[in-house]
Design a protein around this motif. Structure first.
Motif, short mmCIF file in Angstrom:
data_model
loop_
_atom_site.label_atom_id
_atom_site.label_comp_id
_atom_site.label_asym_id
_atom_site.label_seq_id
_atom_site.Cartn_x
_atom_site.Cartn_y
_atom_site.Cartn_z
N UNK A 30 0.82 -1.21 0.00
CA UNK A 30 0.00 0.00 0.00
C UNK A 30 0.85 1.26 0.00
N UNK A 31 2.08 1.17 0.56
CA UNK A 31 2.95 2.34 0.62
C UNK A 31 3.43 2.78 -0.76
N UNK A 32 3.51 1.82 -1.71
CA UNK A 32 4.05 2.15 -3.02
C UNK A 32 3.05 1.88 -4.13
N UNK A 33 1.79 1.62 -3.76
CA UNK A 33 0.79 1.23 -4.74
C UNK A 33 0.66 2.26 -5.85
N UNK A 34 0.65 3.53 -5.48
CA UNK A 34 0.50 4.56 -6.49
C UNK A 34 1.62 4.53 -7.51
N UNK A 35 2.85 4.29 -7.06
CA UNK A 35 3.99 4.24 -7.96
C UNK A 35 3.87 3.06 -8.92
N UNK A 36 3.54 1.88 -8.41
CA UNK A 36 3.42 0.70 -9.27
C UNK A 36 2.30 0.89 -10.28
N UNK A 37 1.19 1.44 -9.85
CA UNK A 37 0.03 1.57 -10.74
C UNK A 37 0.24 2.59 -11.85
N UNK A 38 1.26 3.41 -11.72
CA UNK A 38 1.53 4.40 -12.76
C UNK A 38 2.46 3.86 -13.84
N UNK A 39 2.93 2.61 -13.68
CA UNK A 39 3.89 2.04 -14.62
C UNK A 39 3.20 1.36 -15.79
N UNK A 40 3.77 1.53 -16.97
CA UNK A 40 3.31 0.83 -18.16
C UNK A 40 4.24 -0.35 -18.44
N UNK A 41 3.82 -1.24 -19.32
CA UNK A 41 4.66 -2.37 -19.70
C UNK A 41 5.95 -1.87 -20.36
N UNK A 42 7.08 -2.42 -19.92
CA UNK A 42 8.38 -2.04 -20.47
C UNK A 42 9.43 -1.97 -19.38
N UNK A 43 10.63 -1.54 -19.73
CA UNK A 43 11.71 -1.44 -18.76
C UNK A 43 11.59 -0.16 -17.95
N UNK A 44 11.79 -0.30 -16.63
CA UNK A 44 11.71 0.83 -15.72
C UNK A 44 12.78 0.68 -14.65
N UNK A 45 13.14 1.79 -14.04
CA UNK A 45 13.99 1.76 -12.86
C UNK A 45 13.09 1.76 -11.64
N UNK A 46 13.19 0.71 -10.83
CA UNK A 46 12.37 0.60 -9.62
C UNK A 46 13.30 0.59 -8.41
N UNK A 47 12.83 1.12 -7.31
CA UNK A 47 13.63 1.24 -6.10
C UNK A 47 13.07 0.31 -5.03
N UNK A 48 13.95 -0.50 -4.43
CA UNK A 48 13.48 -1.43 -3.40
C UNK A 48 13.33 -0.70 -2.07
N UNK A 49 12.91 -1.46 -1.03
CA UNK A 49 12.63 -0.82 0.25
C UNK A 49 13.90 -0.47 1.03
N UNK A 50 15.08 -0.71 0.41
CA UNK A 50 16.34 -0.25 0.99
C UNK A 50 16.88 0.96 0.23
N UNK A 51 16.10 1.42 -0.76
CA UNK A 51 16.51 2.59 -1.53
C UNK A 51 17.44 2.29 -2.69
N UNK A 52 17.62 1.01 -3.02
CA UNK A 52 18.53 0.62 -4.11
C UNK A 52 17.75 0.54 -5.41
N UNK A 53 18.20 1.21 -6.48
CA UNK A 53 17.49 1.17 -7.76
C UNK A 53 17.83 -0.10 -8.55
N UNK A 54 16.85 -0.58 -9.33
CA UNK A 54 17.04 -1.76 -10.18
C UNK A 54 16.37 -1.50 -11.52
N UNK A 55 17.00 -1.96 -12.59
CA UNK A 55 16.38 -1.91 -13.90
C UNK A 55 15.58 -3.19 -14.09
N UNK A 56 14.28 -3.08 -14.31
CA UNK A 56 13.44 -4.27 -14.37
C UNK A 56 12.38 -4.12 -15.46
N UNK A 57 11.95 -5.26 -15.99
CA UNK A 57 10.88 -5.27 -16.99
C UNK A 57 9.55 -5.45 -16.29
N UNK A 58 8.64 -4.51 -16.49
CA UNK A 58 7.33 -4.54 -15.84
C UNK A 58 6.26 -4.91 -16.86
#
Length: 246
Positions: A30-58
């Motif tokens: 629920x803390x990040x729901x808004x961020x996830x719901x704004x993503x479209x299919x494709x590659x994105x940089x996502x940040x984990x709960x430790x603040x580390x960014x990752x390049x991932x396919x959504x």
């Protein structure tokens, strides 16, 4: 069912197969729901709960679910080994850093989409092939080794470790003497809980292998046949996009 084009395959999510998987809740979505719901299919940089960014396919499915694809990242493979009894094959399907990433991001569901056929077989012998599998429900890794049952002689052993037809788990079968139930293999005729394949080493003639030449039909072999292995972990459930139909 919900279809997603992942760039190589039109992936069909069967609600029944994925919804029946055990649900995990590792972080508060629920803390990040808004961020996830704004993503479209494709590659994105996502940040984990430790603040580390990752390049991932959504992948955003038509029912509003948001999934991250991991594994071999959509690369087409050329696995064409059938009943192979000589060539050594080593395949990394999910490196340790990928496991670290999905654990740090957190997920609420998971499933595997693959056309991979895999089995390790030994009859009247044994070989040092093994499978490294990750259990997403328990967040742990197990090493499954085709070594002899200490209660049986190698020339009596008949064991096959196989990936299930849906790609979600491993199963073990064998004769009267077998290695099922030993060294993290599932019991005979039983199936593991859902797993992700991390690493496979297929080595029918590896150091210390045993083949009883006096036994008719004695063989150490494996099958590895397919073109893709994709792991999907679910990050959020959002409102379906306008115009989406089941």
């Amino acid at each position: 069912m919900d279809a997603v084009n992942d760039g190589l395959h039109v992936v069909v999510f069967l609600r029944r197969s994925c919804s029946m998987l055990v649900t995990l809740l590792l972080i508060s979505i629920s803390d990040i729901l808004g961020d996830w719901c704004s993503q479209d299919t494709g590659y994105h940089t996502v940040t984990d709960n430790s603040g580390i960014p990752h390049n991932a396919y959504i992948s955003a499915t038509r029912d509003g679910s948001i999934w991250i694809r991991v594994g071999l990242d959509g690369k087409a493979q050329d696995w064409m080994y059938t009943h192979e009894n000589k060539i050594t094959t080593k395949v990394t399907l999910m490196p340790p850093e990928t496991i670290d990433m999905i654990e740090a991001l957190g997920y609420t569901d998971f499933c595997v989409l693959t056309d991979l056929q895999m089995d390790l077989h030994t009859y009247a012998g044994w070989h040092p092939s093994y499978v490294k599998a990750y259990y997403p429900r328990d967040r742990l890794t197990k090493l499954m080794i085709l070594r002899k049952n200490p209660e049986s002689q190698p020339c009596q052993v008949n064991t096959t470790l196989s990936l299930t037809s849906d790609g979600q788990a491993l199963t073990c079968s064998g004769g009267q003497a077998h290695t099922c139930g030993y060294r993290h293999l599932p019991d005979k005729s039983q199936v593991t809980s859902n797993i992700f394949l991390e690493y496979i080493q297929l080595d029918p003639q590896g150091d210390g292998h045993k083949l009883c030449n006096s036994t008719a039909g004695a063989i150490n072999s494996y099958t590895l046949f397919g073109s893709y292995y994709h792991v999907y972990v679910k990050m959020a459930k959002c409102k379906p996009p306008r115009g989406a139909k089941d």
